[in-house]
Design a protein around this motif. Structure first.
Motif, PDB file in Angstrom:
ATOM      1  N   GLU A  73       0.792  -1.232   0.000  1.00 37.79           N
ATOM      2  CA  GLU A  73       0.000   0.000   0.000  1.00 37.79           C
ATOM      3  C   GLU A  73       0.825   1.284   0.000  1.00 37.79           C
ATOM      4  OE1 GLU A  73      -2.543  -0.018   3.379  1.00 37.79           O
ATOM      5  OE2 GLU A  73      -3.507  -1.904   2.850  1.00 37.79           O
ATOM      6  N   HIS A 126      -0.819   5.165   0.297  1.00 37.20           N
ATOM      7  CA  HIS A 126      -2.074   5.944   0.288  1.00 37.20           C
ATOM      8  C   HIS A 126      -1.913   7.226   1.117  1.00 37.20           C
ATOM      9  CE1 HIS A 126      -2.434   4.143   4.216  1.00 37.20           C
ATOM     10  NE2 HIS A 126      -2.744   2.940   3.758  1.00 37.20           N
ATOM     11  N   HIS A 169      -1.262   6.236   9.568  1.00 36.74           N
ATOM     12  CA  HIS A 169      -1.592   5.143  10.486  1.00 36.74           C
ATOM     13  C   HIS A 169      -0.821   5.238  11.796  1.00 36.74           C
ATOM     14  CE1 HIS A 169      -3.792   2.884   7.506  1.00 36.74           C
ATOM     15  NE2 HIS A 169      -2.741   2.471   6.831  1.00 36.74           N
ATOM     16  N   GLN A 228       3.864   0.401   2.492  1.00 41.73           N
ATOM     17  CA  GLN A 228       3.668  -0.417   3.706  1.00 41.73           C
ATOM     18  C   GLN A 228       3.161  -1.813   3.312  1.00 41.73           C
ATOM     19  OE1 GLN A 228      -0.525   1.130   5.317  1.00 41.73           O
ATOM     20  NE2 GLN A 228       0.810   2.788   4.586  1.00 41.73           N
TER      21      GLN A 228
HETATM   22 MN   LIG Z   1      -2.699   1.287   5.032  1.00 46.47          MN
END
Ligand SMILES: [Mn+2]
Ligand SMILES: NC(=O)N[C@H](N)C(=O)O
Length: 281
Positions: free
Chosen positions: A218, A220, A224, A258
């Motif tokens: 990922e 994006h 997080h 990630q």
């Molecule tokens: Mn993510």
């Protein structure tokens, strides 16, 4: 333990006592790094880079949480890293209590160990035990009180209004949340908050069986905060590959590549903050 060829090896996980421990026990009692490293001065698995951080238990620094009573807090992610939220572990001791977050700040608490009682003006008191959580809207009077002890992971951020939407008090537990569709992925997914537009973040609980891994590598715009509750594996962040275990915390800035793969004999479960429902502009 010394194997016969003289090399140290990590103490094997004694499976039998695994079964007698409460859920998430390892998140607050992490298995130390292999015995020959735990006394090595200065050794840590923690890393802090421009777009990610791995903060492992031997690096957590606790200090009294301002305005809380009998509670130590370890801030793990704050806007100083570039995040728009804070993530901290709160170790509540006997006869401890919380303070309110600043004005316009929403809060989510998740019980990793022990139990706390949530009181507020509108509903009766609720006892939150391990695996339970509460979402407190901005400017919502509440108090968390602990008679014995508890460890909470807490997320707080400035609530981002969208039109006339408003959020409300939510109290729940992971085990009561339904499994959601994860097209193209094999992990099991639960979300702790509604997906309605009023909520500007969600908390994902993600489960991987050993050998399972994220299909998408990922990248994006969302950021997080992650707490590994159970298990172990390899987390890829940017161009780095980190062995991780229950108790580890990870900060992922927007756009950091990630990926996760679960290893070992027991499932991996991690709790993940993710901002949603708001235009990144
Ligand atoms: Mn993510
Ligand atoms: N690193 C992650 O696990 N990310 C989630 N799958 C997510 O962004 O939804």
């Amino acid at each position: 333990s010394e194997s016969d060829d003289g090399f140290c090896s990590a103490p094997s996980i004694v499976e039998s006592d695994e079964k007698t421990k409460p859920i998430y026990w390892k998140a607050t009692n992490p298995t130390l790094s292999p015995s020959h490293l735990q006394d090595l001065p200065g050794f840590t698995r923690s890393v802090y880079k421009r777009d990610h951080a791995l903060i492992t238990p031997e690096s957590h620094v606790y200090s009294p949480l301002p305005d809380w009573t009998n509670t130590l807090g370890a801030y793990l992610i704050t806007p100083a890293t570039g995040s728009h939220f804070v993530m901290y572990l709160a170790k509540m001791k006997e006869m401890s209590s919380s303070s309110l977050p600043p004005q316009d700040i929403e809060r989510l608490v998740f019980v990793v160990e022990g139990a706390v009682t949530l009181t507020n003006t509108s509903t009766s008191s609720k006892k939150l035990t391990v695996d339970s959580y509460a979402y407190l809207p901005p400017n919502f009077y509440h108090s968390l009180n602990c008679v014995e002890s508890a460890t909470l992971v807490v997320f707080e951020r400035r609530y981002e209004h969208l039109g006339s939407h408003t959020t409300e008090l939510i109290v729940g537990s992971t085990d009561k949340q339904p499994l959601l569709e994860t097209p193209g992925e094999v992990f099991e997914l639960r979300k702790l908050l509604p997906m309605s537009l009023a909520y500007d973040f969600n908390i994902h609980i993600m489960d991987f069986q050993p050998g399972e891994f994220l299909n998408v590598k990922e990248v994006h715009y969302n950021q997080h905060g992650l707490l590994l509750l159970e298990g172990q594996g390899i987390y890829r962040l940017g161009d780095n590959w980190y062995p991780v275990q229950a108790g580890d915390v990870i900060w992922m800035a927007p756009f950091v590549p990630q990926w996760y793969a679960a290893l070992g004999k027991t499932r991996s479960r991690y709790l993940l903050y993710k901002d949603v429902n708001r235009n990144p502009l």
